[in-house]
Each structure stands twice: as structure tokens, then as C-alpha cells.
Design a protein around this motif. Sequence first.
Motif, PDB file in Angstrom:
ATOM      1  N   LEU A 106      -3.664   8.650 -14.632  1.00 28.05           N
ATOM      2  CA  LEU A 106      -4.982   8.319 -14.180  1.00 28.05           C
ATOM      3  C   LEU A 106      -5.040   6.962 -13.923  1.00 28.05           C
ATOM      4  CD1 LEU A 106      -7.355  10.701 -16.152  1.00 28.05           C
ATOM      5  CD2 LEU A 106      -6.885  10.517 -13.707  1.00 28.05           C
ATOM      6  N   THR A 120       0.721  -1.266   0.011  1.00 30.56           N
ATOM      7  CA  THR A 120      -0.096  -0.085   0.046  1.00 30.56           C
ATOM      8  C   THR A 120       0.710   1.301  -0.105  1.00 30.56           C
ATOM      9  OG1 THR A 120      -1.381  -1.191   1.334  1.00 30.56           O
ATOM     10  CG2 THR A 120      -2.003   1.215   1.131  1.00 30.56           C
ATOM     11  N   LEU A 121       1.842   1.313   0.955  1.00 34.62           N
ATOM     12  CA  LEU A 121       2.683   2.240   0.939  1.00 34.62           C
ATOM     13  C   LEU A 121       3.558   2.504  -0.430  1.00 34.62           C
ATOM     14  CD1 LEU A 121       4.018   1.871   4.579  1.00 34.62           C
ATOM     15  CD2 LEU A 121       2.553   3.356   3.921  1.00 34.62           C
ATOM     16  N   ILE A 126       0.958   3.910  -2.895  1.00 32.21           N
ATOM     17  CA  ILE A 126       0.873   5.527  -2.551  1.00 32.21           C
ATOM     18  C   ILE A 126       1.960   6.480  -3.053  1.00 32.21           C
ATOM     19  CG2 ILE A 126       0.422   7.123  -0.667  1.00 32.21           C
ATOM     20  CD1 ILE A 126      -1.392   5.028   0.349  1.00 32.21           C
ATOM     21  N   THR A 127       3.337   5.995  -2.637  1.00 36.91           N
ATOM     22  CA  THR A 127       4.085   6.828  -3.020  1.00 36.91           C
ATOM     23  C   THR A 127       4.536   6.907  -4.618  1.00 36.91           C
ATOM     24  OG1 THR A 127       5.278   5.831  -0.925  1.00 36.91           O
ATOM     25  CG2 THR A 127       6.807   6.914  -2.359  1.00 36.91           C
ATOM     26  N   VAL A 133       3.321  14.543 -13.737  1.00 36.12           N
ATOM     27  CA  VAL A 133       2.368  15.231 -14.555  1.00 36.12           C
ATOM     28  C   VAL A 133       2.593  16.782 -14.420  1.00 36.12           C
ATOM     29  CG1 VAL A 133      -0.435  15.830 -14.639  1.00 36.12           C
ATOM     30  CG2 VAL A 133       0.759  13.399 -14.267  1.00 36.12           C
ATOM     31  N   GLU A 134       2.453  17.256 -13.044  1.00 33.73           N
ATOM     32  CA  GLU A 134       2.940  18.591 -12.723  1.00 33.73           C
ATOM     33  C   GLU A 134       4.114  19.084 -13.850  1.00 33.73           C
ATOM     34  OE1 GLU A 134       2.291  20.069  -8.557  1.00 33.73           O
ATOM     35  OE2 GLU A 134       4.452  20.118  -8.914  1.00 33.73           O
ATOM     36  N   HIS A 158      -3.318   5.740 -10.904  1.00 34.94           N
ATOM     37  CA  HIS A 158      -3.938   6.085  -9.633  1.00 34.94           C
ATOM     38  C   HIS A 158      -5.036   5.273  -9.329  1.00 34.94           C
ATOM     39  CE1 HIS A 158      -1.582   9.400  -9.279  1.00 34.94           C
ATOM     40  NE2 HIS A 158      -2.008  10.179 -10.128  1.00 34.94           N
ATOM     41  N   MET A 159      -5.634   4.437 -10.426  1.00 34.53           N
ATOM     42  CA  MET A 159      -6.708   3.728 -10.422  1.00 34.53           C
ATOM     43  C   MET A 159      -6.166   2.172  -9.803  1.00 34.53           C
ATOM     44  SD  MET A 159      -9.182   1.643 -13.443  1.00 34.53           S
ATOM     45  CE  MET A 159      -7.628   0.691 -13.617  1.00 34.53           C
ATOM     46  N   ASP A 191      -3.736   2.174  -7.714  1.00 33.98           N
ATOM     47  CA  ASP A 191      -3.749   2.459  -6.403  1.00 33.98           C
ATOM     48  C   ASP A 191      -5.080   2.247  -5.694  1.00 33.98           C
ATOM     49  OD1 ASP A 191      -2.671   3.773  -4.078  1.00 33.98           O
ATOM     50  OD2 ASP A 191      -2.013   5.561  -5.013  1.00 33.98           O
ATOM     51  N   LEU A 192      -5.931   3.069  -6.253  1.00 30.01           N
ATOM     52  CA  LEU A 192      -7.327   3.297  -5.597  1.00 30.01           C
ATOM     53  C   LEU A 192      -7.812   1.674  -5.381  1.00 30.01           C
ATOM     54  CD1 LEU A 192      -9.652   5.302  -5.526  1.00 30.01           C
ATOM     55  CD2 LEU A 192     -10.591   3.751  -7.423  1.00 30.01           C
ATOM     56  N   THR A 203       2.009  11.971  -9.821  1.00 28.54           N
ATOM     57  CA  THR A 203       1.359  13.437  -9.747  1.00 28.54           C
ATOM     58  C   THR A 203       2.515  14.685 -10.071  1.00 28.54           C
ATOM     59  OG1 THR A 203       1.699  13.682  -7.330  1.00 28.54           O
ATOM     60  CG2 THR A 203      -0.582  12.660  -8.266  1.00 28.54           C
ATOM     61  N   LEU A 204       3.691  14.373  -9.528  1.00 25.47           N
ATOM     62  CA  LEU A 204       4.653  15.423  -9.847  1.00 25.47           C
ATOM     63  C   LEU A 204       5.057  15.413 -11.167  1.00 25.47           C
ATOM     64  CD1 LEU A 204       6.702  14.845  -6.315  1.00 25.47           C
ATOM     65  CD2 LEU A 204       4.973  16.743  -7.062  1.00 25.47           C
ATOM     66  N   GLY A 223       2.254   6.774  -6.742  1.00 28.07           N
ATOM     67  CA  GLY A 223       1.356   7.747  -7.296  1.00 28.07           C
ATOM     68  C   GLY A 223       1.709   9.124  -7.032  1.00 28.07           C
ATOM     69  N   TRP A 224       2.110   9.282  -5.805  1.00 28.80           N
ATOM     70  CA  TRP A 224       2.589  10.831  -5.409  1.00 28.80           C
ATOM     71  C   TRP A 224       3.763  11.390  -6.414  1.00 28.80           C
ATOM     72  CZ3 TRP A 224       7.363  11.156  -2.237  1.00 28.80           C
ATOM     73  CH2 TRP A 224       7.713  12.581  -2.023  1.00 28.80           C
TER      74      TRP A 224
END
Lengths: 283, 191, 82
Positions: free
Chosen positions: B169, B60-61, B64-65, B74-75, B172-173, B175-176, B71-72, B67-68
Amino acid sequence: MVAPVGTATDGQERGLGMTSLADDARADQSLTNVAIAGVLRVAPTSNPLRYVRFCLWMGPTLLILLILFFALLGHNIPPYSAALSADDIARHFREHTTSARIGMTGMMVSGVLYLVWGMGITKVMEAAERDNDLLSRLQLWGAGFTTLVLVFPPAFWLTAAFRPEADPAILMMLYDTGWIMFDMAFSLTMLQVTAFALCFLNDWRAEPLIPRPVCWFAIWVAVAFMGFCFLPFFRDGPFSRSGFFNYWVEFSLFFWAMLILSIFTLRALTRLQRDTPAPAPHG
Amino acid sequence: MVEAAPDRSRPVPGILTFIAADIANFILFFGYFMVERMAQPALFARSAALLDIRLGLLNTLLLITSGWQVTLAVEGARTGHMPKVRRHLLCAIAVGLCFGVVKGIEYATKIAQGLTPRTDAFFTFYYVFTGIHLLHYAIGIALLVATFVRARADRADPGFIDWTISCALFWHMVDLLWIFLFAMLYLQGAR
Amino acid sequence: MTCPNGPTAIWVLLLLATLAGFGGAGAAGWGFAAVMLAATVKAHLVVRYYMELRAAPMAWRLLFDGLVGLSGALITALHFLD
């Protein structure tokens, strides 16, 4: 093509010298017909979308035929569980010999419509292709091979229905072989729907021919088909061939995809025909 | 910079249709599992206790990491800062690959202990659900690697930004879905 | 490059929620409901911030919030029915 026939008759009449006021009027009419017929004969107009609508309608048609022949007459809603004994499977072929024979024959005869449908989709895809025709051809090959999946498995079920007095173990193996071929050849249909989706996702139009959600639905269907990979490992439970996920979710997706792809390719075709300017005659 | 104000006029990426359908599919899985569980909650809890929750937590960790980091990335793609895209994608892929390694260790340990899909109803669901999830994960990793290969160019074209957003995306799915699978399979006890 | 309110803050929140949920491992009844609540909050954060659904039109936000909420509610409700 009424005009050329009418023209030929009128020409004969004129040749016989029958002239009256009424005939003059008809002669004028016939001269126009000759003119039109001449154009038609000398320079037939091109209609690149001819027959496409017919091909696309073969999708829903096949869907109805499959429900009738495969599902109802073949007693396949849902199929017999793989956990049943050979005697139970044999009893099906002995009790429903005739309906199974009719159903499987009908399925083998009508299965070819899947290829016709795939060819119709190919013609619509060609209107969305920019660089080359790779995806529409992959789609067509996928549809063509899926056709074989509709034609060959019923041959096994038909063989079993043809000799229902055979050893139950043999009948069970024929039944299993048919189902394993039917379900496990999913990659062929995956190819078809994925090529379809990728093609229309790359559509350059401001409003794509096929809405993007439909393309993503097709990709989702392709991914969901991967669930069939679990089928060989279970004889009962939700992931067996008659179980909740493998039959009611994944297997039924094949039919939902046929329906939804048909609806949206038919709509795209209507748009293509509307947007295409009146066909100009060739040189 | 794009993060500052939500822009409601931005068109929604089409892949969200796929993601919604896929989550709905998993909701069917959740519902089926829970209904089967109602018949024999004690057995399900006993079997769930045989899972190594530390490995589940670690995974899980990791997701999540990862995925984080995505996001960066994508930024970075939005601001056209390609070195940032490459750096964060590499981190996301590296951390993401650890998930597969941990999953492989977990499967190998369970099978060595004689716990297979045929052991009982719980392990059937465990292997099938985590297997389907692993398939999504593998697709996700492949998409991230493909994005990294595309990101080697010095300039981001508009197509690249949309592609990166769609792949992110999807990731992230993955991950979700794992968040719910972890809670439902690993952490659930019986009364 | 990262501002304190950006993805990094969400990541820290997700880590905390994961550890909070892990504290209830093997729990049943209300303990498991707390675990599921933590999981649903995590999924909500992923949808809202990682997937940037907070910037999407209302219908899409409702759909994804609905899917996440339904997942959490379904598992929790059926857990209490055993």
C-alpha cells in the motif's frame, strides 16, 4: 491517609479510659480503623499506575504554557521571517524586551514538563509491551531529548532579550540559532513518536490500547517532520521557517501530536485502571 | 483467487490512515503550487518546459510497472506461494531502483545546467516536491527490500501477509503521488 | 498465473492512460484538463485495484475517491483561474 491519624487520636482517648455509649461506638469504629491502618502499615497495596495520570496531564498543561510563553509572549506566531534585515530583528527585541524575557524564562522553566509527560506515556506503553521494554525506553529518551529542545533554544532568545542594545547582527544570529536548533532537532521528537506508534501497533489486545489510526498519525507526523530538512535552504517562501509548510503545517504538527497523544494515552490509562483488578496487598 | 470476489468484511489495514494523511498533505502542496502559479503562469510554463518530460514519462512507467509487480507479489503472499512472492518482489525492486537512477540523472543534468532550487519559484517547488517524494520513494524501496528479506522463509505466516499488504500500500501511494506530480510539474503549459 | 482481468489488465490500462496523458504534454486550458483527467483516472485505478480499495468499506472508498478527485479537481480548477 486520614485513617492512621484518626486512629492515633482514638487510641489516646481509649488509653485515658473515657468510656461511654457514644465512646463505645467510636471505639468500635476506631478498632476497624486500627485494623485498616494496620493493613496499610504492614502491607501497603501496590498501584503500578500511581502518578501516571498526573504525568499524562502535564502534556496538555505544557501545551497551554507553551502557547502562552513561547507563542504569545515570545511573539512567535509565526516567527520573524529569515528574510528580514538584522535591524528588523533587533527592533523586535528592543520593542518587546520585557515580554520576550518573561516568555523565554517561562518556557525554560516549564519545558521540563515534556519529560514528565514522556514518562507517563512510558508507563502506558509498558502495558502494551510483550517482549522487552526497548520501545518505551526509546520513547522516553526521545521525550527527554525533546525536553532539551524546549529548554535550550529559548536561552538564545533570552540572551538577545537580555542585551537588546547589542549589535543587530548579533541579535539576528542569536534569533536564527534559536530557531535552527528548535526546528532542526526534529529527529529527537521523530524518535519519540515513532517508538510510541510501533509499540502500540504491536499491541496484542483485540482492541488495542491506542487505536491504530492514532499510531499511524504519529508515524505520519514523524515522516512529515522530514520537511524541516528544507529549512536551511530558504530564507523566504513556503519552506522557510516562517513559511506556510514549515511553520503552519510541520511545526504545528508538534503541538497537534502533543494534544492527540495526550488524549489517547489518557483514555488508554482509564482503560488500564478499569481493567486492572483491585490491587492485592503484597505478602 | 482472492481477486475474484471483493471481501468487504476484511479489516482495513491501519496504514491507510497514514496514506490518507500523506495524500492530504500533498493536496496542500498541489494547492499551494497552483496558487503561486496563478501569479506568474508564463514563468512557470517556461520553467516547466526546461524539464525533460521523457525522463518524467519513463519514471511514471517505471513506477506503474513496479506497482504492478507488487500487486502480483501480494497475490502470491495471500496464496502462500513464496517463490512467486520473491520473484515479483525482486522485479518490483529492480524496476523501482531504476526510478531512483533516472531521478538522479535528472537532478544532475538540471544542476549542471545551472537550474537549482534558487533559480525561480517553479524550481523551488520542483526540487522540494520531488525531493519529498523521493524520500517517500526511498522509504518504499527499503520496505520492499525488508519484505524480500522476510520472504526468504518457505512459509508465509499471517504476520507476513499483513506486513506485505501494508508495504505494498505504501509503495502504491508513492506511485499515486508521482502520477499527480508528473502531470502538474511536467505536463502543464500556459495559455 | 495472471488472469486477463487481474492486475495485468490494470497495468496495461495504466500504461495506455499514461501515454494518452503524455500526448497532451505542455498543453494549456482544455488540453491540460484532458491531461489531468487521464492522471485522475490513473490514480483512481491505482486506488481501486492496486490498493484494493474496491474491497474496503464504503467510508474508506469515499475517502480515497475523495482525495483523488480533490487532487485532480483542485489542480484543474486552479489551472483555469490563471
